[in-house]
Design an enzyme around this catalytic site. Structure first.
Site, PDB file in Angstrom:
ATOM      1  N   CYS A  15       0.864  -1.188   0.000  1.00 31.66           N
ATOM      2  CA  CYS A  15       0.000   0.000   0.000  1.00 31.66           C
ATOM      3  C   CYS A  15       0.900   1.237   0.000  1.00 31.66           C
ATOM      4  CB  CYS A  15      -0.863   0.000   1.258  1.00 31.66           C
ATOM      5  SG  CYS A  15       0.148   0.059   2.759  1.00 31.66           S
ATOM      6  N   GLU A 129       0.340  -0.549  16.426  1.00 31.47           N
ATOM      7  CA  GLU A 129      -0.457   0.623  16.060  1.00 31.47           C
ATOM      8  C   GLU A 129      -1.401   1.006  17.205  1.00 31.47           C
ATOM      9  OE1 GLU A 129      -2.759   0.486  12.340  1.00 31.47           O
ATOM     10  OE2 GLU A 129      -4.239   1.754  13.364  1.00 31.47           O
ATOM     11  N   CYS A 197      -8.364   1.645   6.776  1.00 32.35           N
ATOM     12  CA  CYS A 197      -7.815   2.418   5.664  1.00 32.35           C
ATOM     13  C   CYS A 197      -8.250   1.849   4.322  1.00 32.35           C
ATOM     14  CB  CYS A 197      -6.295   2.468   5.767  1.00 32.35           C
ATOM     15  SG  CYS A 197      -5.507   0.946   5.258  1.00 32.35           S
TER      16      CYS A 197
HETATM   17  S1  SF4 Z   1      -2.775   2.442   7.492  1.00 32.19           S
HETATM   18 FE1  SF4 Z   1      -3.316   1.384   5.564  1.00 32.19          FE
HETATM   19  S2  SF4 Z   1      -2.239   2.586   3.993  1.00 32.19           S
HETATM   20 FE2  SF4 Z   1      -1.274   3.058   5.956  1.00 32.19          FE
HETATM   21  S3  SF4 Z   1       0.432   1.591   6.161  1.00 32.19           S
HETATM   22 FE3  SF4 Z   1      -1.334   0.705   7.227  1.00 32.19          FE
HETATM   23  S4  SF4 Z   1      -2.278  -0.608   5.663  1.00 32.19           S
HETATM   24 FE4  SF4 Z   1      -0.943   0.797   4.560  1.00 32.19          FE
END
Ligand code: SF4
Length: 311
Positions: A15, A129, A197
């Protein structure tokens, strides 16, 4: 091995956030000519990490493994404010590879907490995250992963509850958790647009499309890659056997017994060349691309990397 038809899910593989993060480390390695420290895996893929390590990247778990005054890259998953403060205290030069779409969720967490809400962060508590987003407002934030956990929630004021989500969740599972939250907290507020996302959403739609016509689904990705694991689970929920593989060498020939059609995808952190290797290993004589949408999103690199300056 048989010679199956391959249905190639599209979009798949890297991505925009992963491309940006990997390019940041590659450029720093070219520009600095010395070791470049990276906090945590830059993206969750064993091959990406091994390739960068071979070129001089040094992956560390925490900042105490980075020499004072050195350069450190923050991974695509983002970091909590406490980690940023520690980097400042240690006089580290930070190059931030946090995906801009994760940064957006951090901003929402700060905004929701600042207006006095309990912030319900839907996601997996042990994922980097989620640790980073949680750290924006730890006193106001609770992490939940399932409707059952929503049922057990206790909040100071049921009229002041907001939710956010990890960017890489299964769209349908997250919707169930949001529905459970809304049932318990009718005045629930959320982000203006979905936190899951575009890349996660698009890869899930594409896998759903190929799984419908496949006898087996293979997803290229590493075990700690949240979005890759979700693709495997999605295919299985459709009743199709599915496996997560780091590369072609992980294919068990037994899986291919009586299989005529293989659905193939790759998580957002898996390099495209690994998919080519899988197609070659399968000996497929017919590769059909199933494109559900076309991605054009690109993120700009941080100025310090574009210019090649020392900050
Ligand atoms: S949030 Fe989505 S676009 Fe951003 S790194 Fe993660 S998977 Fe990729």
């Amino acid at each position: 091995m048989a010679f199956p038809v391959v249905l190639l899910a599209s979009p798949r593989s890297f991505c925009a956030g992963v491309e940006r993060a990997v390019e940041i480390v590659e450029r720093l390695l070219d520009q600095r000519g010395g070791p470049v420290h990276v906090r945590k895996q830059i993206v969750h893929n064993v091959h990406v990490v091994a390739d960068l390590e071979a070129r001089g990247a040094v992956f560390v778990d925490e900042l105490d493994a980075v020499p004072d005054g050195a350069t450190v890259v923050f991974s695509a998953h983002g970091v909590s404010p406490a980690v940023r403060a520690e980097a400042r205290r240690r006089d580290l030069e930070v190059v931030d590879a946090t995906c801009p779409l994760v940064t957006k969720v951090h901003a929402e967490a700060r905004r929701f907490a600042a207006r006095g809400d309990t912030v319900v962060l839907i996601g997996h508590a042990d994922h980097e995250e989620v640790e980073g987003t949680f750290g924006e407002a730890p006193e106001s934030t609770v992490v939940v992963a399932t409707p059952e956990e929503v049922a057990a929630l206790e909040v100071p004021d049921p009229d002041r509850v907001s939710y956010l989500t990890q960017t890489t969740l299964a769209v349908d599972e997250a919707a169930e958790v949001v529905a459970a939250l809304r049932a318990r907290f009718p005045r629930l507020k959320g982000p203006s647009s979905d936190d899951i996302c575009y890349a996660t959403t698009n890869r899930q739609e594409a896998v759903r499309e190929v799984a419908g016509d496949a006898d087996l689904v293979l997803v290229v990705g590493s075990a700690n890659s949240s979005n890759s694991v979700r693709l495997v689970e999605l295919a299985r929920r459709q009743g199709v056997p599915a496996h997560l593989i780091d590369d072609a060498s992980a294919i068990d020939p037994e899986w291919l017994r009586d299989v005529q059609v293989v659905g193939l995808s790759a998580g957002a952190s898996a390099p495209p060349r690994l998919v080519d290797d899988v197609i070659a290993a399968l000996g497929a004589w017919d590769v059909q691309v199933r494109e559900t949408t076309r991605e054009t999103i690109r993120f700009t690199l941080p100025g310090i990397v574009r210019r090649g300056d020392r900050g």
